[in-house]
Design a protein around this motif. Structure first.
Motif, PDB file in Angstrom:
ATOM      1  N   GLU A  35       0.821  -1.215   0.000  1.00  0.00           N
ATOM      2  CA  GLU A  35       0.000   0.000   0.000  1.00  0.00           C
ATOM      3  C   GLU A  35       0.851   1.258   0.000  1.00  0.00           C
ATOM      4  N   GLN A  36       2.080   1.179   0.508  1.00  0.00           N
ATOM      5  CA  GLN A  36       2.973   2.338   0.500  1.00  0.00           C
ATOM      6  C   GLN A  36       3.511   2.608  -0.905  1.00  0.00           C
ATOM      7  N   GLU A  37       3.585   1.574  -1.742  1.00  0.00           N
ATOM      8  CA  GLU A  37       4.099   1.756  -3.096  1.00  0.00           C
ATOM      9  C   GLU A  37       3.037   2.343  -4.013  1.00  0.00           C
ATOM     10  N   ALA A  38       1.925   1.627  -4.172  1.00  0.00           N
ATOM     11  CA  ALA A  38       0.882   2.064  -5.098  1.00  0.00           C
ATOM     12  C   ALA A  38      -0.366   1.216  -4.900  1.00  0.00           C
ATOM     13  N   VAL A  39      -1.501   1.802  -5.245  1.00  0.00           N
ATOM     14  CA  VAL A  39      -2.764   1.070  -5.271  1.00  0.00           C
ATOM     15  C   VAL A  39      -3.304   1.193  -6.688  1.00  0.00           C
ATOM     16  N   LEU A  40      -3.329   0.064  -7.398  1.00  0.00           N
ATOM     17  CA  LEU A  40      -3.859   0.052  -8.756  1.00  0.00           C
ATOM     18  C   LEU A  40      -5.374   0.096  -8.705  1.00  0.00           C
ATOM     19  N   LYS A  41      -5.988   0.958  -9.519  1.00  0.00           N
ATOM     20  CA  LYS A  41      -7.441   1.080  -9.571  1.00  0.00           C
ATOM     21  C   LYS A  41      -8.024   0.522 -10.856  1.00  0.00           C
ATOM     22  N   GLU A  42      -7.187   0.326 -11.865  1.00  0.00           N
ATOM     23  CA  GLU A  42      -7.640  -0.200 -13.155  1.00  0.00           C
ATOM     24  C   GLU A  42      -6.633  -1.217 -13.668  1.00  0.00           C
ATOM     25  N   ASP A  43      -7.105  -2.103 -14.527  1.00  0.00           N
ATOM     26  CA  ASP A  43      -6.202  -3.025 -15.213  1.00  0.00           C
ATOM     27  C   ASP A  43      -5.225  -2.213 -16.060  1.00  0.00           C
ATOM     28  N   VAL A  44      -4.081  -2.795 -16.349  1.00  0.00           N
ATOM     29  CA  VAL A  44      -3.042  -2.102 -17.111  1.00  0.00           C
ATOM     30  C   VAL A  44      -3.187  -2.443 -18.592  1.00  0.00           C
ATOM     31  N   GLN A  45      -3.379  -1.409 -19.406  1.00  0.00           N
ATOM     32  CA  GLN A  45      -3.483  -1.563 -20.861  1.00  0.00           C
ATOM     33  C   GLN A  45      -2.070  -1.446 -21.441  1.00  0.00           C
ATOM     34  N   VAL A  46      -1.648  -2.451 -22.206  1.00  0.00           N
ATOM     35  CA  VAL A  46      -0.267  -2.507 -22.680  1.00  0.00           C
ATOM     36  C   VAL A  46      -0.234  -2.758 -24.184  1.00  0.00           C
ATOM     37  N   GLY A  47       0.689  -2.080 -24.839  1.00  0.00           N
ATOM     38  CA  GLY A  47       1.007  -2.341 -26.238  1.00  0.00           C
ATOM     39  C   GLY A  47       2.519  -2.448 -26.348  1.00  0.00           C
ATOM     40  N   VAL A  48       3.037  -3.530 -26.922  1.00  0.00           N
ATOM     41  CA  VAL A  48       4.485  -3.694 -27.046  1.00  0.00           C
ATOM     42  C   VAL A  48       4.850  -4.082 -28.476  1.00  0.00           C
ATOM     43  N   THR A  49       6.051  -3.696 -28.862  1.00  0.00           N
ATOM     44  CA  THR A  49       6.643  -4.093 -30.133  1.00  0.00           C
ATOM     45  C   THR A  49       7.974  -4.754 -29.817  1.00  0.00           C
ATOM     46  N   LEU A  50       8.166  -5.959 -30.341  1.00  0.00           N
ATOM     47  CA  LEU A  50       9.415  -6.690 -30.167  1.00  0.00           C
ATOM     48  C   LEU A  50      10.137  -6.732 -31.500  1.00  0.00           C
ATOM     49  N   GLU A  51      11.402  -6.288 -31.512  1.00  0.00           N
ATOM     50  CA  GLU A  51      12.214  -6.312 -32.723  1.00  0.00           C
ATOM     51  C   GLU A  51      13.443  -7.171 -32.482  1.00  0.00           C
ATOM     52  N   LYS A  52      13.606  -8.210 -33.280  1.00  0.00           N
ATOM     53  CA  LYS A  52      14.782  -9.072 -33.156  1.00  0.00           C
ATOM     54  C   LYS A  52      15.962  -8.434 -33.867  1.00  0.00           C
ATOM     55  N   VAL A  53      17.081  -8.373 -33.165  1.00  0.00           N
ATOM     56  CA  VAL A  53      18.339  -7.903 -33.734  1.00  0.00           C
ATOM     57  C   VAL A  53      19.396  -8.918 -33.303  1.00  0.00           C
ATOM     58  N   ARG A  54      19.705  -9.851 -34.176  1.00  0.00           N
ATOM     59  CA  ARG A  54      20.574 -10.990 -33.873  1.00  0.00           C
ATOM     60  C   ARG A  54      19.998 -11.765 -32.695  1.00  0.00           C
TER      61      ARG A  54
END
Length: 174
Positions: free
Chosen positions: A28-47
């Motif tokens: 509780e000292q760190e954070a209280v999340l009120k909503e789900d986390v919406q995430v978008g990621v892009t993964l790029e392979k380089v070797r």
């Protein structure tokens, strides 16, 4: 949220997903999340490395550092990191990291767990001093009244006794 590197066949792969609140462990000292986390990621392979770029959005509940009231704090962060596979040739002895090594995350068994990366990003988005409103007046130091809700009758002209000599000096100068 876990991503299996074997499932990534293209050089550039995009994912969008929602991570439920229950996936994160915050005190509780760190954070209280009120909503789900919406995430978008892009993964790029380089070797052998993978460049991970992402965005995340959620809503936190924080406590104001001035008035101690709880308030909603929207989080919208962009982040990026480099992912490298674990190399058994590197021993587990103490290794000095360079500044550029701090953005590298080592993954093992072709599995990348994004939950810890997102947790870190959420914690990094929290301001050192969280304030509900820039004009927040805080609490009265004498009676503890929230000055945003009601003014108190306490005398605010008291000077810390450690500064009393400076006040005397200012009076002599006039």
């Amino acid at each position: 949220m876990k991503i299996n590197m074997k499932d990534i066949v293209a050089e550039k792969t995009e994912f969008s997903f929602t991570v439920p609140i229950s996936e994160f462990q915050f005190s509780e000292q760190e954070a209280v999340l009120k909503e789900d986390v919406q995430v978008g990621v892009t993964l790029e392979k380089v070797r052998r490395e993978v460049l991970l770029r992402g965005t995340m959005k959620t809503l936190l509940e924080l406590e104001c550092s001035r008035c101690l009231e709880h308030f909603s704090f929207p989080v919208s962060e962009d982040f990026q990191t480099i992912l490298q596979p674990f190399s058994p040739s590197v021993t587990e002895e103490e290794v000095e990291l360079a500044k550029e090594d701090l953005d590298i995350i080592i993954y093992q068994d072709d599995i990348i767990d994004l939950t810890e990366i997102l947790r870190e990003q959420i914690l990094l988005s929290i301001p050192m001093i969280s304030v509900c409103d820039p004009s927040c007046q805080g609490l009265c130091p004498q009676c503890g009244q929230n000055l945003n809700q009601k003014k108190c009758s306490c005398v605010q002209n008291t000077i810390d006794p450690r500064w009393h000599k400076l006040q005397d000096l200012a009076k002599k100068k006039q």
